[in-house]
Scaffold this motif. Structure first.
Motif, short mmCIF file in Angstrom:
data_model
loop_
_atom_site.label_atom_id
_atom_site.label_comp_id
_atom_site.label_asym_id
_atom_site.label_seq_id
_atom_site.Cartn_x
_atom_site.Cartn_y
_atom_site.Cartn_z
N ARG A 140 0.79 -1.31 -0.16
CA ARG A 140 -0.15 0.04 -0.08
C ARG A 140 0.89 1.20 0.10
O ARG A 140 0.62 2.20 -0.78
CB ARG A 140 -0.96 -0.02 0.90
CG ARG A 140 -1.93 1.29 1.08
CD ARG A 140 -3.01 0.99 2.30
NE ARG A 140 -2.29 0.98 3.75
CZ ARG A 140 -2.29 0.01 4.44
NH1 ARG A 140 -3.00 -1.12 4.04
NH2 ARG A 140 -1.59 -0.21 5.60
N THR A 141 1.89 1.05 0.67
CA THR A 141 2.89 2.57 0.82
C THR A 141 3.51 2.77 -0.39
O THR A 141 3.27 3.97 -0.85
CB THR A 141 3.99 2.13 2.03
OG1 THR A 141 3.44 2.11 3.28
CG2 THR A 141 4.93 3.38 1.85
N LYS A 142 3.99 1.63 -1.23
CA LYS A 142 4.64 1.81 -2.51
C LYS A 142 3.65 2.17 -3.62
O LYS A 142 4.07 3.30 -4.27
CB LYS A 142 5.07 0.53 -2.94
CG LYS A 142 6.07 0.52 -4.28
CD LYS A 142 7.08 -0.53 -4.36
CE LYS A 142 6.39 -1.96 -4.47
NZ LYS A 142 5.83 -2.11 -5.85
N ILE A 143 2.28 1.73 -3.35
CA ILE A 143 1.36 2.11 -4.33
C ILE A 143 1.02 3.83 -4.31
O ILE A 143 1.01 4.33 -5.21
CB ILE A 143 0.13 1.35 -4.42
CG1 ILE A 143 0.46 -0.26 -4.81
CG2 ILE A 143 -1.12 1.72 -5.29
CD1 ILE A 143 0.70 -0.41 -6.16
N ILE A 144 0.74 4.01 -2.92
CA ILE A 144 0.62 5.38 -3.00
C ILE A 144 1.46 6.27 -3.04
O ILE A 144 1.32 7.41 -3.84
CB ILE A 144 0.23 5.64 -1.21
CG1 ILE A 144 -1.05 5.07 -0.78
CG2 ILE A 144 0.26 7.07 -0.98
CD1 ILE A 144 -1.36 5.01 0.48
N ARG A 145 2.91 5.90 -3.06
CA ARG A 145 4.01 6.84 -3.39
C ARG A 145 4.06 6.98 -4.91
O ARG A 145 4.55 7.79 -5.71
CB ARG A 145 5.19 6.31 -2.80
CG ARG A 145 5.39 6.08 -1.25
CD ARG A 145 6.74 5.89 -1.01
NE ARG A 145 7.79 7.04 -1.08
CZ ARG A 145 7.67 8.19 -0.20
NH1 ARG A 145 6.95 7.93 0.98
NH2 ARG A 145 8.65 9.01 -0.61
N GLU A 146 3.74 5.81 -5.66
CA GLU A 146 3.86 5.82 -7.17
C GLU A 146 2.70 6.59 -7.66
O GLU A 146 2.99 7.31 -8.79
CB GLU A 146 3.71 4.60 -7.51
CG GLU A 146 4.99 3.64 -7.40
CD GLU A 146 4.91 2.21 -7.61
OE1 GLU A 146 5.76 1.39 -7.76
OE2 GLU A 146 3.82 1.65 -7.34
#
Length: 264
Positions: free
Chosen positions: A224-230
């Protein structure tokens, strides 16, 4: 009126006629995102299930919905691909435009309704090359292009990963990584410092970053963290990119192992 000024005004008018703002707005997205997910046999079935569930939970989360809504355009396009050896890349959910919670939930449902593959070998370079081809087939105008690679081992099949990475970056594509480090290295295809390998050999492009996963309980949060940052194009935090010790890693390590294996 100056002839040059007249010419400039005429060019602007022609541009507005050929590309009306409404038409461009309909085809623009904040990001075109390829989710490229490792399904090689080095991944245990429960790890593969955790990975799939993590992506499903991410697209069902209000935080991801908010990140999409707060973009410049408020719309993204995303596809989910499983990969393994150099000849195996399988599109599980094709390019899907998401501009609200309903679209995100539908994308997650598409993941839940497809079985997970399990195939031999690990070709990160093949996944990158396939992602580049997919990004040429979106049918929209993305502000940013991103390939999101998750996996639990180094490149051991196909061409060199650095060459694939550099060619993609030269085309304006950002590659981010989710190195999966749930098990201690115990044999062929394993790598102790996989986070450093991803950092030095896999990711690249503007704003690229890694989010290592070292604990099963972190899996969903990390995705989830990575998707939000992307989606939001947030600057990478030092805690995400930095590791405490940085021993030397070889970008050709997995490829050399496979060469020795094939020769024997």
């Amino acid at each position: 009126m100056d002839r040059r000024l007249l010419g400039a005004l005429a060019a602007v008018m022609v541009g507005l006629w050929l590309y009306p703002s409404g038409a461009r707005a309909e085809t623009e997205v904040d990001v075109a995102l390829v989710l490229a997910v490792d399904v090689s046999r080095s991944m245990d079935p429960d790890e593969q299930d955790l990975q799939r569930q993590g992506f499903m939970e991410a697209f069902r989360s209000p935080q991801v919905h908010e990140a999409i809504r707060n973009g410049m355009v408020g719309r993204i396009i995303v596809t989910y691909v499983e990969w393994s050896g150099v000849e195996y890349q399988n599109v599980i959910v094709p390019w899907t435009i998401i501009e609200g919670p309903e679209g995100a939930l539908k994308f997650a449902d598409g993941l839940s309704s497809n079985p997970i593959g399990r195939v031999r070998r690990t070709s990160i370079s093949g996944a990158i090359d396939f992602g580049v081809k997919l990004l040429e087939q979106t049918g929209v105008e993305p502000i940013r292009k991103v390939i999101d690679i998750s996996g639990d081992g180094p490149n051991s099949s196909g061409r060199g990963v650095v060459a694939a990475r550099d060619e993609a970056v030269a085309k304006g594509i950002t590659i981010n990584g989710l190195p999966i480090m749930l098990k201690r290295p115990s044999g062929f295809g394993d790598m102790e410092h996989l986070d450093l390998y991803y950092k030095n050999c896999v990711i690249g492009g503007e704003g690229s970053f890694i989010v290592p996963v070292r604990d099963r309980q972190q899996f969903a949060d990390a995705i989830r963290t990575k998707i939000i940052r992307e989606i939001a194009a947030l600057p990478a935090k030092p805690m995400i990119q930095t590791v405490q010790a940085e021993p030397s890693v070889s970008c050709a390590e997995g490829e050399q192992r496979m060469y020795r294996w094939d020769r024997n």
